[in-house]
Design a protein around this motif. Structure first.
Motif, short mmCIF file in Angstrom:
data_model
loop_
_atom_site.label_atom_id
_atom_site.label_comp_id
_atom_site.label_asym_id
_atom_site.label_seq_id
_atom_site.Cartn_x
_atom_site.Cartn_y
_atom_site.Cartn_z
N GLU A 176 3.15 13.00 -4.91
CA GLU A 176 1.73 13.25 -4.71
C GLU A 176 1.48 14.67 -4.21
OE1 GLU A 176 -2.17 11.42 -2.35
OE2 GLU A 176 -0.20 10.49 -2.09
N SER A 177 2.34 15.16 -3.35
CA SER A 177 2.12 16.49 -2.78
C SER A 177 2.59 17.61 -3.69
CB SER A 177 2.81 16.60 -1.42
OG SER A 177 4.22 16.50 -1.55
N ARG A 178 3.66 17.38 -4.46
CA ARG A 178 4.27 18.49 -5.21
C ARG A 178 4.02 18.44 -6.72
NH1 ARG A 178 10.31 19.49 -3.22
NH2 ARG A 178 10.02 21.19 -4.72
N ILE A 179 3.83 17.25 -7.26
CA ILE A 179 3.68 17.11 -8.72
C ILE A 179 2.25 16.74 -9.12
CG2 ILE A 179 4.47 15.89 -10.78
CD1 ILE A 179 6.51 17.84 -9.62
N TRP A 180 1.59 15.87 -8.36
CA TRP A 180 0.25 15.42 -8.73
C TRP A 180 -0.73 16.58 -8.93
CZ3 TRP A 180 2.91 11.70 -9.81
CH2 TRP A 180 2.53 10.37 -9.87
N PRO A 181 -0.71 17.65 -8.10
CA PRO A 181 -1.64 18.76 -8.35
C PRO A 181 -1.46 19.42 -9.72
CG PRO A 181 -0.78 18.90 -6.12
CD PRO A 181 0.02 17.83 -6.82
N ALA A 232 1.54 5.04 -16.89
CA ALA A 232 2.79 5.58 -17.43
C ALA A 232 3.55 6.41 -16.40
CB ALA A 232 2.49 6.44 -18.66
N LEU A 233 3.00 6.62 -15.22
CA LEU A 233 3.57 7.57 -14.28
C LEU A 233 4.57 7.00 -13.26
CD1 LEU A 233 0.35 9.65 -13.48
CD2 LEU A 233 2.06 10.04 -15.27
N PRO A 234 4.27 5.92 -12.54
CA PRO A 234 5.07 5.61 -11.35
C PRO A 234 6.56 5.42 -11.61
CG PRO A 234 3.03 4.36 -11.33
CD PRO A 234 3.11 5.00 -12.67
N GLU A 235 6.94 4.60 -12.55
CA GLU A 235 8.35 4.26 -12.73
C GLU A 235 9.16 5.47 -13.18
OE1 GLU A 235 11.82 1.79 -12.93
OE2 GLU A 235 9.88 1.51 -11.96
N ALA A 293 0.83 -1.21 0.00
CA ALA A 293 0.00 0.00 0.00
C ALA A 293 0.86 1.26 0.00
CB ALA A 293 -0.94 -0.01 1.21
N ALA A 294 2.04 1.17 0.63
CA ALA A 294 2.94 2.32 0.69
C ALA A 294 3.49 2.70 -0.68
CB ALA A 294 4.10 2.03 1.65
N GLN A 295 3.42 1.78 -1.65
CA GLN A 295 3.92 2.06 -2.99
C GLN A 295 2.78 2.37 -3.97
OE1 GLN A 295 7.85 -0.79 -2.49
NE2 GLN A 295 6.70 -0.95 -4.38
N CYS A 296 1.62 2.72 -3.43
CA CYS A 296 0.48 3.12 -4.24
C CYS A 296 0.16 4.59 -3.96
CB CYS A 296 -0.75 2.28 -3.91
SG CYS A 296 -0.56 0.50 -4.21
N VAL A 297 -0.30 5.26 -4.99
CA VAL A 297 -0.80 6.63 -4.84
C VAL A 297 -2.09 6.75 -5.64
CG1 VAL A 297 1.37 7.82 -4.36
CG2 VAL A 297 0.71 7.37 -6.73
N PRO A 298 -2.98 7.66 -5.23
CA PRO A 298 -4.18 7.86 -6.05
C PRO A 298 -3.80 8.31 -7.45
CG PRO A 298 -4.38 8.95 -3.91
CD PRO A 298 -2.95 8.50 -4.03
#
Length: 352
Positions: free
Chosen positions: A290-295, A129-132, A112-117
């Motif tokens: 998640e905090s700095r790029i996802w928005p 296409a995003l995580p890696e 779960a720690a390696q998952c993000v919305p």
């Protein structure tokens, strides 16, 4: 695999029947795994195809013996089950996940720690296409190098998965970006993604052009995926106290270079790799993204770049396309459950 006549199993994975050519990629029926206490089970919408997968298939990817050998380093999809200690996700959540293997499947498990919305407003399929690539770029440029606003960056392979992510992240952090690519179409893509300059490495000397663009000073940081003969040339266009960060060595893992150049420029040569980092380290990288790029996805400032999509059962064709090197951005494998829906502001999308 596209010539397959018999029906596909409802639940299957692409497994290696050995190492070597495309024929070692085999469809194998599987059972949906149960989650460990800290894991989630994901119904896969899409899986990213990476050069690490190709190298692993060919037996040219050094890995610890206890690492899983299933292909697939990243997926997007919907959580279907969670372990007893997982509180941050629940069934129906749309997530993308960073894996150490096993993503070439209709279902997979992930810490779960390696998952993000999935970023709000992002296509559920293209989120694979995003995580890696985004984690790799963040790890290299932000954590390893410590880039600063106002610095200049040279990115080799600007239209690769890594390159397209690196251009966008670097520009969002206030850097001046120069990218290399091999065709006019690819140069245009680099500029469209935000690169300040783009160099055709097939027809132009990138050292000469970098020095021209920087008034003879060179660039502060170079992100290199080529290795081999590029290291010496990278030193030639590196600024005083500059840093070269290697994240791959597609040409050759061995390089010859002048230590005198390193000394005179007070240069730093460093490198990093993502797959062998700990869960805690990967969790930190994903939390920062998640905090700095996802928005920035929701605002339309950053987007996933996908060059081709193949059905999961056509993994061999996807590998062939990646090895040919003609695509721009990431190559994805999609499952029959995948629909190109956008994740709404709730961050959820529940599959019927």
């Amino acid at each position: 695999m596209s010539d397959r006549v018999e029906p596909l199993p409802d639940v299957f994975a692409i497994k290696l029947a050995g190492t070597g050519g495309l024929d070692v990629l085999q469809i194998r029926e599987m059972e949906i795994p149960g989650p460990a206490s800290d894991e989630v089970i994901i119904k896969v919408a899409a899986a990213g195809v990476n050069r690490g997968d190709v190298k692993q298939r060919m037996g040219d990817y050094p890995m610890a013996k206890d690492f899983p050998w299933g292909l697939g380093l990243e997926v997007s999809g919907w959580v279907t089950d969670v372990g007893s200690s997982v509180t941050e996700f629940g069934p129906g959540d749309a997530v993308c996940a960073l894996l150490v293997g096993g993503g070439y499947a209709t279902h997979c498990s992930a810490p779960a720690a390696q998952c993000v919305p999935v970023p709000k407003g992002c296509n559920i399929i293209d989120a694979a296409a995003l995580p890696e690539v985004f984690c790799t770029v963040w790890m290299a440029l932000v954590e390893q190098v410590g880039i600063q606003p106002g610095q200049s960056l040279l990115i080799h392979g600007g239209t690769s998965g890594i390159g397209t992510a690196a251009i966008q992240i670097a520009k969002s952090l206030g850097m001046t970006v120069i990218a290399t690519a091999g065709t006019q179409e690819k140069l245009a893509v680099c500029l469209d993604l935000g690169a300040d300059r783009a160099i055709n490495y097939r027809t132009q000397d990138f050292v000469e052009k970098v020095l021209e663009y920087t008034g003879g000073q060179g660039v502060d940081v170079i992100l290199d995926m080529v290795g081999g003969s590029y290291l010496e040339r990278n030193l030639d266009c590196l600024a005083q106290r500059g840093t070269i960060c290697a994240i791959a060595s597609d040409e050759n893992p061995k390089s010859e270079f002048s230590t005198r150049k390193v000394m005179l420029k007070r240069a730093k040569i460093t490198g990093c790799t993502l797959r062998h980092r700990s869960v805690a380290e990967k969790c930190k990288i994903l939390a920062d993204l998640e905090s700095r790029i996802w928005p920035l996805f929701e605002m339309g400032h950053i987007r996933p770049v996908v060059g081709a999509r193949f059905a999961l059962e056509d993994a061999a064709a996807a590998h062939e396309a990646l090895e040919a090197g003609n695509t721009i951005g990431k190559i994805l494998l999609t499952t029959s459950s995948a629909e190109p829906t956008l994740v709404g502001r709730t961050g959820q999308h529940v599959k019927p």
